[in-house]
Write a protein that holds these residues in place. Structure first.
Motif, PDB file in Angstrom:
ATOM      1  N   ARG A 120       0.833  -1.206   0.000  1.00 47.64           N
ATOM      2  CA  ARG A 120       0.000   0.000   0.000  1.00 47.64           C
ATOM      3  C   ARG A 120       0.867   1.255   0.000  1.00 47.64           C
ATOM      4  O   ARG A 120       0.915   1.985   0.988  1.00 47.64           O
ATOM      5  CB  ARG A 120      -0.914   0.007   1.221  1.00 47.64           C
ATOM      6  CG  ARG A 120      -1.868  -1.157   1.317  1.00 47.64           C
ATOM      7  CD  ARG A 120      -2.827  -1.287   0.177  1.00 47.64           C
ATOM      8  NE  ARG A 120      -3.601  -0.078  -0.005  1.00 47.64           N
ATOM      9  CZ  ARG A 120      -4.400   0.133  -1.035  1.00 47.64           C
ATOM     10  NH1 ARG A 120      -4.496  -0.751  -1.981  1.00 47.64           N
ATOM     11  NH2 ARG A 120      -5.072   1.237  -1.141  1.00 47.64           N
ATOM     12  N   PRO A 121       1.569   1.561  -1.064  1.00 48.49           N
ATOM     13  CA  PRO A 121       2.423   2.750  -1.074  1.00 48.49           C
ATOM     14  C   PRO A 121       1.601   4.037  -0.984  1.00 48.49           C
ATOM     15  O   PRO A 121       0.505   4.125  -1.522  1.00 48.49           O
ATOM     16  CB  PRO A 121       3.145   2.652  -2.416  1.00 48.49           C
ATOM     17  CG  PRO A 121       2.227   1.861  -3.280  1.00 48.49           C
ATOM     18  CD  PRO A 121       1.557   0.886  -2.359  1.00 48.49           C
ATOM     19  N   HIS A 122       2.161   4.996  -0.277  1.00 50.41           N
ATOM     20  CA  HIS A 122       1.544   6.303  -0.106  1.00 50.41           C
ATOM     21  C   HIS A 122       2.600   7.370  -0.377  1.00 50.41           C
ATOM     22  O   HIS A 122       3.794   7.095  -0.361  1.00 50.41           O
ATOM     23  CB  HIS A 122       1.013   6.481   1.314  1.00 50.41           C
ATOM     24  CG  HIS A 122      -0.238   5.717   1.576  1.00 50.41           C
ATOM     25  ND1 HIS A 122      -0.297   4.338   1.579  1.00 50.41           N
ATOM     26  CD2 HIS A 122      -1.490   6.146   1.852  1.00 50.41           C
ATOM     27  CE1 HIS A 122      -1.542   3.954   1.850  1.00 50.41           C
ATOM     28  NE2 HIS A 122      -2.284   5.037   2.022  1.00 50.41           N
ATOM     29  N   SER A 123       2.123   8.570  -0.604  1.00 52.29           N
ATOM     30  CA  SER A 123       3.007   9.696  -0.863  1.00 52.29           C
ATOM     31  C   SER A 123       2.549  10.887  -0.045  1.00 52.29           C
ATOM     32  O   SER A 123       1.359  11.033   0.238  1.00 52.29           O
ATOM     33  CB  SER A 123       2.952  10.045  -2.355  1.00 52.29           C
ATOM     34  OG  SER A 123       3.619  11.253  -2.605  1.00 52.29           O
ATOM     35  N   CYS A 124       3.512  11.741   0.293  1.00 54.44           N
ATOM     36  CA  CYS A 124       3.108  13.015   0.890  1.00 54.44           C
ATOM     37  C   CYS A 124       2.521  13.861  -0.237  1.00 54.44           C
ATOM     38  O   CYS A 124       2.776  13.627  -1.423  1.00 54.44           O
ATOM     39  CB  CYS A 124       4.290  13.708   1.563  1.00 54.44           C
ATOM     40  SG  CYS A 124       5.570  14.307   0.465  1.00 54.44           S
ATOM     41  N   THR A 125       1.719  14.834   0.105  1.00 54.63           N
ATOM     42  CA  THR A 125       1.058  15.680  -0.886  1.00 54.63           C
ATOM     43  C   THR A 125       2.075  16.409  -1.761  1.00 54.63           C
ATOM     44  O   THR A 125       1.913  16.487  -2.982  1.00 54.63           O
ATOM     45  CB  THR A 125       0.139  16.695  -0.185  1.00 54.63           C
ATOM     46  OG1 THR A 125      -0.786  15.972   0.632  1.00 54.63           O
ATOM     47  CG2 THR A 125      -0.634  17.532  -1.175  1.00 54.63           C
ATOM     48  N   THR A 126       3.143  16.921  -1.177  1.00 53.01           N
ATOM     49  CA  THR A 126       4.150  17.671  -1.929  1.00 53.01           C
ATOM     50  C   THR A 126       4.780  16.817  -3.021  1.00 53.01           C
ATOM     51  O   THR A 126       4.874  17.240  -4.180  1.00 53.01           O
ATOM     52  CB  THR A 126       5.235  18.215  -0.974  1.00 53.01           C
ATOM     53  OG1 THR A 126       4.607  19.040  -0.002  1.00 53.01           O
ATOM     54  CG2 THR A 126       6.289  18.995  -1.726  1.00 53.01           C
ATOM     55  N   CYS A 127       5.226  15.610  -2.683  1.00 51.59           N
ATOM     56  CA  CYS A 127       5.861  14.731  -3.672  1.00 51.59           C
ATOM     57  C   CYS A 127       4.879  14.307  -4.762  1.00 51.59           C
ATOM     58  O   CYS A 127       5.217  14.296  -5.950  1.00 51.59           O
ATOM     59  CB  CYS A 127       6.451  13.496  -2.998  1.00 51.59           C
ATOM     60  SG  CYS A 127       7.939  13.822  -2.040  1.00 51.59           S
ATOM     61  N   TYR A 128       3.665  13.965  -4.373  1.00 51.61           N
ATOM     62  CA  TYR A 128       2.672  13.530  -5.352  1.00 51.61           C
ATOM     63  C   TYR A 128       2.355  14.651  -6.335  1.00 51.61           C
ATOM     64  O   TYR A 128       2.365  14.450  -7.551  1.00 51.61           O
ATOM     65  CB  TYR A 128       1.400  13.047  -4.660  1.00 51.61           C
ATOM     66  CG  TYR A 128       0.317  12.680  -5.637  1.00 51.61           C
ATOM     67  CD1 TYR A 128       0.380  11.474  -6.337  1.00 51.61           C
ATOM     68  CD2 TYR A 128      -0.747  13.533  -5.882  1.00 51.61           C
ATOM     69  CE1 TYR A 128      -0.599  11.135  -7.251  1.00 51.61           C
ATOM     70  CE2 TYR A 128      -1.729  13.199  -6.794  1.00 51.61           C
ATOM     71  CZ  TYR A 128      -1.656  12.000  -7.482  1.00 51.61           C
ATOM     72  OH  TYR A 128      -2.619  11.674  -8.398  1.00 51.61           O
ATOM     73  N   LEU A 129       2.078  15.842  -5.824  1.00 54.79           N
ATOM     74  CA  LEU A 129       1.722  16.953  -6.703  1.00 54.79           C
ATOM     75  C   LEU A 129       2.890  17.350  -7.602  1.00 54.79           C
ATOM     76  O   LEU A 129       2.684  17.694  -8.769  1.00 54.79           O
ATOM     77  CB  LEU A 129       1.222  18.145  -5.896  1.00 54.79           C
ATOM     78  CG  LEU A 129      -0.121  17.922  -5.193  1.00 54.79           C
ATOM     79  CD1 LEU A 129      -0.497  19.138  -4.351  1.00 54.79           C
ATOM     80  CD2 LEU A 129      -1.218  17.588  -6.195  1.00 54.79           C
ATOM     81  N   ALA A 130       4.110  17.285  -7.094  1.00 54.15           N
ATOM     82  CA  ALA A 130       5.280  17.604  -7.921  1.00 54.15           C
ATOM     83  C   ALA A 130       5.389  16.620  -9.086  1.00 54.15           C
ATOM     84  O   ALA A 130       5.634  17.023 -10.231  1.00 54.15           O
ATOM     85  CB  ALA A 130       6.554  17.577  -7.081  1.00 54.15           C
ATOM     86  N   ARG A 131       5.189  15.350  -8.833  1.00 55.97           N
ATOM     87  CA  ARG A 131       5.298  14.353  -9.893  1.00 55.97           C
ATOM     88  C   ARG A 131       4.103  14.393 -10.833  1.00 55.97           C
ATOM     89  O   ARG A 131       4.239  14.175 -12.039  1.00 55.97           O
ATOM     90  CB  ARG A 131       5.490  12.971  -9.298  1.00 55.97           C
ATOM     91  CG  ARG A 131       6.950  12.797  -8.941  1.00 55.97           C
ATOM     92  CD  ARG A 131       7.219  11.787  -7.883  1.00 55.97           C
ATOM     93  NE  ARG A 131       8.640  11.732  -7.621  1.00 55.97           N
ATOM     94  CZ  ARG A 131       9.284  12.592  -6.833  1.00 55.97           C
ATOM     95  NH1 ARG A 131       8.642  13.573  -6.244  1.00 55.97           N
ATOM     96  NH2 ARG A 131      10.584  12.483  -6.642  1.00 55.97           N
ATOM     97  N   LYS A 132       2.934  14.668 -10.304  1.00 57.75           N
ATOM     98  CA  LYS A 132       1.753  14.802 -11.155  1.00 57.75           C
ATOM     99  C   LYS A 132       1.929  15.986 -12.104  1.00 57.75           C
ATOM    100  O   LYS A 132       1.642  15.890 -13.301  1.00 57.75           O
ATOM    101  CB  LYS A 132       0.508  14.992 -10.291  1.00 57.75           C
ATOM    102  CG  LYS A 132      -0.770  15.078 -11.080  1.00 57.75           C
ATOM    103  CD  LYS A 132      -1.975  15.202 -10.173  1.00 57.75           C
ATOM    104  CE  LYS A 132      -3.243  15.318 -10.986  1.00 57.75           C
ATOM    105  NZ  LYS A 132      -4.432  15.434 -10.152  1.00 57.75           N
TER     106      LYS A 132
END
Length: 152
Positions: free
Chosen positions: A51-63
């Motif tokens: 169940r991998p998760h990401s912090c909001t900052t990392c996810y939005l940067a990659r998105k």
């Protein structure tokens, strides 16, 4: 907790998430920055106990990194000027947005797939999608001939 966009998640998990620690696999730590997750973590999905998760900052940067690439590529594919003469000012704007998004996502600067050189700001380049062995490859190439030959 937020559930990520499934299309973005599939792309990020396939191409962005490498070997994960047990804490990253169970969603305790961000898959990219390795920091403890908070209640606003992004669920990247996954089967059973993976169940991998990401912090909001990392996810939005990659998105944003992913979206700016496809925006730039889509423009160059359909712009009459870009398809005829190589690049236009709108394409250059897309490039700048993509370069900023790459930097925010911790990606290296652009390099040309043909000559393998880092791309200089004044050089014209375009995004290029080629068929890879398991998935399409997103690359960049100089518009016109490369300024120098491939490094030995």
């Amino acid at each position: 907790m937020t559930i990520a966009d499934p299309i973005v998640t599939q792309f990020l998990v396939m191409f962005e998430v490498g070997r994960l620690t047990a804490e990253q696999q169970d969603g305790t730590l961000c898959v990219w920055c390795d920091q403890p997750l908070t209640a606003d973590a992004i669920d990247l999905g996954g089967p059973s106990d993976w169940r991998p998760h990401s912090c909001t900052t990392c996810y939005l940067a990659r998105k944003t990194w992913r979206q700016t690439y496809f925006d730039w590529h889509g423009h160059t594919e359909h712009c009459e000027y870009c398809t005829r003469d190589g690049s236009c000012t709108v394409a250059y704007g897309h490039r700048i947005q993509h370069e900023q998004a790459r930097q925010a996502a911790g990606k290296p600067p652009l390099s040309c797939a043909a000559c393998l050189r880092p791309v200089q700001r004044a050089e014209l380049v375009a995004p290029l999608i080629c068929e890879g062995f398991s998935a399409p490859l997103r690359m960049f190439t100089h518009v016109g001939p490369c300024p120098t030959r491939r490094p030995a």
